[in-house]
Motif scaffolding. Structure first.
Motif, PDB file in Angstrom:
ATOM      1  N   PHE A  97      -1.215   1.543   0.329  1.00 38.72           N
ATOM      2  CA  PHE A  97      -1.898   0.978   1.496  1.00 38.72           C
ATOM      3  C   PHE A  97      -2.366   2.103   2.409  1.00 38.72           C
ATOM      4  CE2 PHE A  97       1.461  -1.989   0.173  1.00 38.72           C
ATOM      5  CZ  PHE A  97       0.717  -3.132  -0.081  1.00 38.72           C
ATOM      6  N   ASP A 101      -5.845  -1.665   6.316  1.00 36.06           N
ATOM      7  CA  ASP A 101      -5.681  -2.697   5.281  1.00 36.06           C
ATOM      8  C   ASP A 101      -5.054  -3.953   5.877  1.00 36.06           C
ATOM      9  OD1 ASP A 101      -6.604  -0.904   3.443  1.00 36.06           O
ATOM     10  OD2 ASP A 101      -4.708  -0.670   2.345  1.00 36.06           O
ATOM     11  N   HIS A 129      -1.670  -6.778  -0.528  1.00 37.92           N
ATOM     12  CA  HIS A 129      -2.927  -6.955   0.198  1.00 37.92           C
ATOM     13  C   HIS A 129      -3.170  -8.441   0.418  1.00 37.92           C
ATOM     14  CE1 HIS A 129      -3.773  -2.787  -1.230  1.00 37.92           C
ATOM     15  NE2 HIS A 129      -4.260  -2.720   0.000  1.00 37.92           N
TER      16      HIS A 129
END
Ligand code: NAP
Length: 329
Positions: A97, A101, A129
């Motif tokens: 990440f 994000d 995600h």
């Protein structure tokens, strides 16, 4: 340490940055929850600092708020395990990440709590995600309940297409997601819920519903491959005869009952007791189900951070259909 994992404070020009959070100094009713200013945490090795946009509530929140002798040391503490938000910073060693994000996840249960705040830190691999088409409220509602259902039905029971699955409290946070996960695996799903919630559960895919207020499921159900118990040891005992020989009862509410494995063995069935775990692979699977539309949490209510006491009070009625979510501006 009152706030596990948050001994490092964010600083700008030597000034400590603070954040709003819902904390409590004592155990008690919803009124012990107070909005406070706390030091903003910094991410340690392998951790993310997430700016919280939404945090789902779970019964463990009100249990830990009120009851002694559960998993956490005495307050002060900030509760909350579910989170959806935006990565603000990453600690050393994080490769999955980057700042900016959009992520969602369940902080390590039980000791990683703290999402009822503007920021929270947690291990990168507790997150996945967030699918772009899924909003923060839906994503924040999902992790703990969906991981529980996933770890029970898929990791533990390994349910297969065509199997018969009995899901107790099918209208609950865990139950209604378990119905959808079981259907996504091709199972035949029987659920227990009060009659007013049957239409909603049918729309989520349940094949058969039992109004537990008028019909005793122990008389009505036979030959299931898997039972998911979300109600406790007595319900587990009453569920054993519903299983086919060799079938499996997975309970998420019977950790302290030492007799159930033997009672199950006497009947030629199996018993497993599950405590949900932070789970990157599980979160990725859940993200995939959300993205495809196979999984869609029902949102029972949305409350701003300052109204966390109201949300707790509604949750602990034990009657909500789906999930309660706290939003953080
Ligand atoms: N071990 C773990 O890791 C783990 C993980 C998650 C949750 N849990 C525990 O599992 C339990 C369920 O969690 P949850 O989030 O699903 O709770 P929840 O959302 O608060 O459950 C509320 C639902 O339970 C239903 N219900 C209540 N009594 C029922 C009964 N006798 N038969 C059938 N349905 C009944 C209610 O429907 P009606 O209005 O129709 O009655 C309501 O829709 C909680 O005690 C929680 O702490 C454990």
């Amino acid at each position: 340490m009152p706030f596990p994992g948050r001994s490092l404070c964010g600083t700008v020009n030597g000034m400590t940055e603070t954040m709003r959070a819902i904390s409590q100094d004592t155990l008690g009713g919803p009124e012990v929850l107070r909005e406070v200013e706390l030091p903003r945490p910094d991410p340690g090795p392998s951790q993310l600092l997430v700016r919280v946009r939404a945090a789902g509530l779970n019964p463990t929140d009100w249990k830990h708020r009120a009851l002694p002798g559960l998993f956490l040391p005495a307050p002060p503490f900030v509760l909350g395990w579910d989170v959806s938000g935006v990565v603000e910073a990453v600690g050393p060693g994080v490769t999955l990440f980057a700042p900016g994000d959009e992520v969602f996840g369940m902080l390590p249960y039980p000791h990683g709590h703290g999402s009822l705040a503007e920021y929270v830190v947690g291990p990168a691999r507790a997150f996945a995600h967030k699918p772009a088409g899924v909003d923060h409220i839906v994503a924040g509602a999902t992790p703990l309940a969906a991981l529980t259902a996933w770890q029970a039905l898929v990791d533990t029971a390994r349910i297969e297409a065509g199997q018969r699955v009995l899901i107790h409290a099918a209208a609950g946070g865990v139950g209604h997601l378990a119905v959808q996960i079981a259907k996504a695996r091709g199972a035949y799903v029987i659920g227990t819920a009060s009659a007013a919630k049957h239409d909603h559960l049918r729309a989520l895919g349940a094949d058969e519903l039992i109004d537990y207020r008028t019909v005793d499921f122990a008389d009505a159900v036979r030959d299931v491959d898997v039972v998911l118990d979300t109600l406790g040891p007595e319900n587990c005992r009453r569920s054993l005869p519903t299983l086919r020989p060799g079938g499996l009862l997975v309970s998420i509410l019977a950790l302290r009952d030492a007799e159930l494995p033997a009672l199950a063995a006497e009947r030629g069935v199996r018993f497993a007791s599950l405590l949900v775990e932070a789970d990157h692979e599980g979160m990725r699977a859940v993200a995939g189900l959300l993205e495809s539309g196979a999984l869609s949490p029902t949102i029972a209510g949305v409350f701003p951070l300052a109204e966390a006491p109201k949300a707790h009070a509604l949750g602990e009625t034990d009657r909500t259909l789906g999930k309660l979510v706290i939003t953080v501006d």
